[in-house]
Design a protein around this motif. Structure first.
Motif, PDB file in Angstrom:
ATOM      1  N   TYR A 183      65.617  15.746 113.301  1.00  0.00           N
ATOM      2  CA  TYR A 183      65.363  14.221 113.866  1.00  0.00           C
ATOM      3  C   TYR A 183      66.511  13.807 114.711  1.00  0.00           C
ATOM      4  CZ  TYR A 183      66.460  10.037 111.817  1.00  0.00           C
ATOM      5  OH  TYR A 183      65.798   8.500 111.513  1.00  0.00           O
ATOM      6  N   ARG A 184      65.193  12.807 115.870  1.00  0.00           N
ATOM      7  CA  ARG A 184      66.444  12.330 116.573  1.00  0.00           C
ATOM      8  C   ARG A 184      67.241  11.012 116.369  1.00  0.00           C
ATOM      9  NH1 ARG A 184      69.733  14.906 119.529  1.00  0.00           N
ATOM     10  NH2 ARG A 184      68.463  16.636 120.984  1.00  0.00           N
ATOM     11  N   GLY A 185      66.735   9.971 115.016  1.00  0.00           N
ATOM     12  CA  GLY A 185      67.102   8.473 114.769  1.00  0.00           C
ATOM     13  C   GLY A 185      68.683   8.117 114.596  1.00  0.00           C
ATOM     14  N   ARG A 186      68.380   7.233 113.739  1.00  0.00           N
ATOM     15  CA  ARG A 186      69.535   6.656 113.655  1.00  0.00           C
ATOM     16  C   ARG A 186      69.585   6.448 111.912  1.00  0.00           C
ATOM     17  NH1 ARG A 186      70.220   2.372 118.444  1.00  0.00           N
ATOM     18  NH2 ARG A 186      69.930   4.267 120.527  1.00  0.00           N
ATOM     19  N   ASP A 187      69.016   6.734 111.320  1.00  0.00           N
ATOM     20  CA  ASP A 187      69.356   6.639 110.140  1.00  0.00           C
ATOM     21  C   ASP A 187      70.691   7.220 109.361  1.00  0.00           C
ATOM     22  OD1 ASP A 187      69.467   7.328 107.003  1.00  0.00           O
ATOM     23  OD2 ASP A 187      67.453   6.056 107.318  1.00  0.00           O
ATOM     24  N   ARG A 190      70.706  10.355 107.050  1.00  0.00           N
ATOM     25  CA  ARG A 190      69.640  11.652 107.736  1.00  0.00           C
ATOM     26  C   ARG A 190      69.882  13.045 107.368  1.00  0.00           C
ATOM     27  NH1 ARG A 190      71.779  11.469 113.812  1.00  0.00           N
ATOM     28  NH2 ARG A 190      71.877   9.918 112.926  1.00  0.00           N
ATOM     29  N   ASP A 207      61.014   9.545 115.544  1.00  0.00           N
ATOM     30  CA  ASP A 207      62.622  10.083 115.959  1.00  0.00           C
ATOM     31  C   ASP A 207      62.379  11.731 115.248  1.00  0.00           C
ATOM     32  OD1 ASP A 207      63.236   7.918 115.792  1.00  0.00           O
ATOM     33  OD2 ASP A 207      62.803   7.463 113.830  1.00  0.00           O
ATOM     34  N   TRP A 208      60.931  11.862 115.742  1.00  0.00           N
ATOM     35  CA  TRP A 208      61.529  13.354 115.136  1.00  0.00           C
ATOM     36  C   TRP A 208      60.745  14.595 116.651  1.00  0.00           C
ATOM     37  CZ3 TRP A 208      62.872  16.342 111.098  1.00  0.00           C
ATOM     38  CH2 TRP A 208      63.068  15.831 110.217  1.00  0.00           C
ATOM     39  N   ALA A 226      62.867  12.461 121.235  1.00  0.00           N
ATOM     40  CA  ALA A 226      62.200  12.327 120.016  1.00  0.00           C
ATOM     41  C   ALA A 226      60.466  11.543 120.230  1.00  0.00           C
ATOM     42  CB  ALA A 226      62.448  10.915 119.337  1.00  0.00           C
TER      43      ALA A 226
END
Length: 211
Positions: free
Chosen positions: A21-25, A28, A78-79, A117
């Motif tokens: 996972y490369r997001g900013r949640d 996460r 984001d992956w 991502a």
């Protein structure tokens, strides 16, 4: 129970996916866990294990399932994804833990620490790092990722229903729109391009596993 893909020639093959996972949640860990649980329900996918907070990994026993998993992750965004391929063996077994672990290890090696991502990288056991089969698989997913990135919310909604197995009439009814409007949404979303790209990726993944 693990089942292994068999060709008409009698050889078996194994794939594995390692996704990061490369997001900013901010939640996460929970998001990654939910993805692992959902993807584990797909027929032909092993149980996705959690590796730390951001990584999931599982063995895959059919090229179509591998493509379904990659498309789901690309659609979500984001992956970053690594695919490991273990070419066919002459005497397959119903459960081959060594082959499964080799596929997982290879998928992890394919996923670079700096992968961004949307990136899909492939490594084939016993092949050179610049093997054209691996490049072609990555390229096919890169093209589909480009199609997915251009979609509107309505397009993502429509294609998601189609991907779930509905036909156009059923999807149109679900959305409360006409069949013509549904057709227009799918055309604008590049649904035909996605279908063609998906089949191409399946064929390439199957070919990559030939001994």
């Amino acid at each position: 129970m693990c089942w292994i893909f068999m060709s008409e020639r009698g050889w078996s093959s194994m794939w594995a996916l390692h996704a990061r996972y490369r997001g900013r949640d901010t939640r996460r860990a929970e998001l990654v866990r939910r993805f692992a649980e959902a993807l584990s329900t797909l027929e032909g996918a092993g149980e996705f294990e959690l590796l730390g907070v951001e990584d999931i990994r599982a063995h895959i026993t059919h090229p179509a399932t591998a493509c379904d998993v990659v498309m789901a992750l690309l659609a979500a965004g984001d992956w970053a994804i690594g695919i490991g391929v273990v070419p066919g063996i002459d005497k397959p077994t119903d459960e081959d833990e060594a082959q499964i672990e080799l596929a997982k290890k290879t998928a992890s090696e394919a996923l670079r620490p700096t992968a961004r991502a949307g990136a899909v990288k492939v490594r084939i056991v016993g092949a050179r790092r610049d093997d054209p089969r691996a490049f072609n698989i990555s390229a096919s997913f890169a093209l589909m990722a480009q199609v997915l990135s251009k979609r509107s919310f309505e397009g993502r909604e429509a294609t998601s229903l189609m991907r779930s197995g509905m036909n156009q009439n059923e999807a149109a009814a679900e959305l409360g729109i006409s069949k013509q409007a549904m057709s227009q949404r799918l055309q604008a979303a590049g649904w035909q391009a996605e279908q063609a790209g998906w089949q191409l990726a399946v064929n390439l993944l199957e070919h990559s596993a030939q001994p």
